[in-house]
Design a protein around this motif. Sequence first.
Motif, PDB file in Angstrom:
ATOM      1  N   ALA A  77       1.377 -10.155 -43.040  1.00  0.00           N
ATOM      2  CA  ALA A  77       0.897  -9.262 -41.987  1.00  0.00           C
ATOM      3  C   ALA A  77       0.745 -10.066 -40.708  1.00  0.00           C
ATOM      4  O   ALA A  77       0.381 -11.240 -40.747  1.00  0.00           O
ATOM      5  CB  ALA A  77      -0.438  -8.629 -42.372  1.00  0.00           C
TER       6      ALA A  77
ATOM      7  N   GLU B  79       7.432  -7.917 -45.573  1.00  0.00           N
ATOM      8  CA  GLU B  79       7.669  -8.833 -46.683  1.00  0.00           C
ATOM      9  C   GLU B  79       8.790  -9.781 -46.282  1.00  0.00           C
ATOM     10  O   GLU B  79       9.815  -9.358 -45.756  1.00  0.00           O
ATOM     11  CB  GLU B  79       8.045  -8.046 -47.928  1.00  0.00           C
ATOM     12  CG  GLU B  79       8.005  -8.862 -49.182  1.00  0.00           C
ATOM     13  CD  GLU B  79       8.106  -8.014 -50.426  1.00  0.00           C
ATOM     14  OE1 GLU B  79       9.027  -8.287 -51.223  1.00  0.00           O
ATOM     15  OE2 GLU B  79       7.281  -7.100 -50.606  1.00  0.00           O
TER      16      GLU B  79
ATOM     17  N   ARG C  41       2.591  -4.889 -41.322  1.00  0.00           N
ATOM     18  CA  ARG C  41       2.839  -5.460 -42.646  1.00  0.00           C
ATOM     19  C   ARG C  41       4.346  -5.578 -42.854  1.00  0.00           C
ATOM     20  O   ARG C  41       5.105  -4.720 -42.424  1.00  0.00           O
ATOM     21  CB  ARG C  41       2.255  -4.559 -43.723  1.00  0.00           C
ATOM     22  CG  ARG C  41       0.763  -4.484 -43.733  1.00  0.00           C
ATOM     23  CD  ARG C  41       0.328  -3.366 -44.691  1.00  0.00           C
ATOM     24  NE  ARG C  41      -1.084  -3.207 -44.738  1.00  0.00           N
ATOM     25  CZ  ARG C  41      -1.810  -2.531 -43.868  1.00  0.00           C
ATOM     26  NH1 ARG C  41      -1.223  -1.963 -42.843  1.00  0.00           N
ATOM     27  NH2 ARG C  41      -3.112  -2.426 -43.992  1.00  0.00           N
TER      28      ARG C  41
ATOM     29  N   LEU D  75      -4.035  -9.963 -49.768  1.00  0.00           N
ATOM     30  CA  LEU D  75      -3.765  -9.544 -48.397  1.00  0.00           C
ATOM     31  C   LEU D  75      -4.512  -8.271 -48.006  1.00  0.00           C
ATOM     32  O   LEU D  75      -5.185  -8.232 -46.973  1.00  0.00           O
ATOM     33  CB  LEU D  75      -2.259  -9.359 -48.187  1.00  0.00           C
ATOM     34  CG  LEU D  75      -1.836  -8.916 -46.791  1.00  0.00           C
ATOM     35  CD1 LEU D  75      -2.214  -9.949 -45.753  1.00  0.00           C
ATOM     36  CD2 LEU D  75      -0.347  -8.635 -46.755  1.00  0.00           C
ATOM     37  N   GLU D  76      -4.420  -7.231 -48.801  1.00  0.00           N
ATOM     38  CA  GLU D  76      -5.048  -5.957 -48.431  1.00  0.00           C
ATOM     39  C   GLU D  76      -6.568  -6.075 -48.324  1.00  0.00           C
ATOM     40  O   GLU D  76      -7.189  -5.428 -47.490  1.00  0.00           O
ATOM     41  CB  GLU D  76      -4.642  -4.848 -49.401  1.00  0.00           C
ATOM     42  CG  GLU D  76      -3.197  -4.428 -49.257  1.00  0.00           C
ATOM     43  CD  GLU D  76      -2.819  -3.983 -47.830  1.00  0.00           C
ATOM     44  OE1 GLU D  76      -3.605  -3.286 -47.173  1.00  0.00           O
ATOM     45  OE2 GLU D  76      -1.715  -4.342 -47.397  1.00  0.00           O
ATOM     46  N   ARG D  77      -7.168  -6.910 -49.150  1.00  0.00           N
ATOM     47  CA  ARG D  77      -8.614  -7.120 -49.082  1.00  0.00           C
ATOM     48  C   ARG D  77      -8.983  -7.808 -47.761  1.00  0.00           C
ATOM     49  O   ARG D  77      -9.948  -7.433 -47.102  1.00  0.00           O
ATOM     50  CB  ARG D  77      -9.073  -7.949 -50.276  1.00  0.00           C
ATOM     51  CG  ARG D  77     -10.580  -7.957 -50.448  1.00  0.00           C
ATOM     52  CD  ARG D  77     -10.998  -8.687 -51.702  1.00  0.00           C
ATOM     53  NE  ARG D  77     -10.436  -8.032 -52.880  1.00  0.00           N
ATOM     54  CZ  ARG D  77     -10.163  -8.646 -54.023  1.00  0.00           C
ATOM     55  NH1 ARG D  77     -10.391  -9.929 -54.165  1.00  0.00           N
ATOM     56  NH2 ARG D  77      -9.663  -7.986 -55.044  1.00  0.00           N
ATOM     57  N   SER D  78      -8.187  -8.804 -47.369  1.00  0.00           N
ATOM     58  CA  SER D  78      -8.427  -9.497 -46.105  1.00  0.00           C
ATOM     59  C   SER D  78      -8.249  -8.560 -44.916  1.00  0.00           C
ATOM     60  O   SER D  78      -9.055  -8.554 -43.987  1.00  0.00           O
ATOM     61  CB  SER D  78      -7.488 -10.689 -45.952  1.00  0.00           C
ATOM     62  OG  SER D  78      -7.822 -11.696 -46.864  1.00  0.00           O
ATOM     63  N   LEU D  79      -7.199  -7.747 -44.952  1.00  0.00           N
ATOM     64  CA  LEU D  79      -6.956  -6.815 -43.856  1.00  0.00           C
ATOM     65  C   LEU D  79      -8.070  -5.781 -43.747  1.00  0.00           C
ATOM     66  O   LEU D  79      -8.492  -5.423 -42.638  1.00  0.00           O
ATOM     67  CB  LEU D  79      -5.600  -6.132 -44.025  1.00  0.00           C
ATOM     68  CG  LEU D  79      -4.384  -7.050 -43.920  1.00  0.00           C
ATOM     69  CD1 LEU D  79      -3.104  -6.264 -44.179  1.00  0.00           C
ATOM     70  CD2 LEU D  79      -4.337  -7.762 -42.580  1.00  0.00           C
ATOM     71  N   ALA D  80      -8.572  -5.330 -44.882  1.00  0.00           N
ATOM     72  CA  ALA D  80      -9.687  -4.379 -44.863  1.00  0.00           C
ATOM     73  C   ALA D  80     -10.924  -5.004 -44.233  1.00  0.00           C
ATOM     74  O   ALA D  80     -11.627  -4.370 -43.432  1.00  0.00           O
ATOM     75  CB  ALA D  80     -10.000  -3.889 -46.283  1.00  0.00           C
TER      76      ALA D  80
ATOM     77  N   LYS E 106       4.284 -10.987 -49.373  1.00  0.00           N
ATOM     78  CA  LYS E 106       3.666  -9.968 -48.531  1.00  0.00           C
ATOM     79  C   LYS E 106       2.949 -10.652 -47.371  1.00  0.00           C
ATOM     80  O   LYS E 106       2.190 -11.597 -47.573  1.00  0.00           O
ATOM     81  CB  LYS E 106       2.687  -9.120 -49.334  1.00  0.00           C
ATOM     82  CG  LYS E 106       3.379  -8.255 -50.356  1.00  0.00           C
ATOM     83  CD  LYS E 106       2.392  -7.410 -51.117  1.00  0.00           C
ATOM     84  CE  LYS E 106       3.141  -6.592 -52.147  1.00  0.00           C
ATOM     85  NZ  LYS E 106       2.242  -5.724 -52.899  1.00  0.00           N
TER      86      LYS E 106
ATOM     87  N   ARG F  74     -10.357  -5.273 -40.447  1.00  0.00           N
ATOM     88  CA  ARG F  74     -10.551  -3.952 -39.824  1.00  0.00           C
ATOM     89  C   ARG F  74     -12.032  -3.623 -39.726  1.00  0.00           C
ATOM     90  O   ARG F  74     -12.509  -3.088 -38.727  1.00  0.00           O
ATOM     91  CB  ARG F  74      -9.808  -2.871 -40.612  1.00  0.00           C
ATOM     92  CG  ARG F  74      -8.334  -2.826 -40.318  1.00  0.00           C
ATOM     93  CD  ARG F  74      -7.682  -1.552 -40.864  1.00  0.00           C
ATOM     94  NE  ARG F  74      -7.907  -1.367 -42.292  1.00  0.00           N
ATOM     95  CZ  ARG F  74      -7.150  -1.876 -43.255  1.00  0.00           C
ATOM     96  NH1 ARG F  74      -6.118  -2.617 -42.942  1.00  0.00           N
ATOM     97  NH2 ARG F  74      -7.423  -1.664 -44.511  1.00  0.00           N
TER      98      ARG F  74
END
Length: 78
Positions: A43, A36, A34, A13-18, A41, A21
């Motif tokens: 978003a 849960e 974000r 998830l965090e990689r996709s959101l980065a 997790k 952005r």
Amino acid sequence: MNLSLNERLSPVLERSLARIRELFGDSDDLNIVRFEASGIKCAVLTLEGMTSSSDLSKMLFSPLMDFKKNACPAAGYL
């Protein structure tokens, strides 16, 4: 911006959101919330003015928070 039409989101998830952005150029119009749900997790991404936070809460977040993994046959695939 280097965008490929065949580009896929990452399962992280965090990689996709980065990446999202980055594609939006850190625009203030992009809103990322974000949360849960049932240990997953998640978003929600919206653009400024697209919807109100109260509408999101009523239509999306409340039902997701009530979601029970065992009540959904597809939960094993999430």
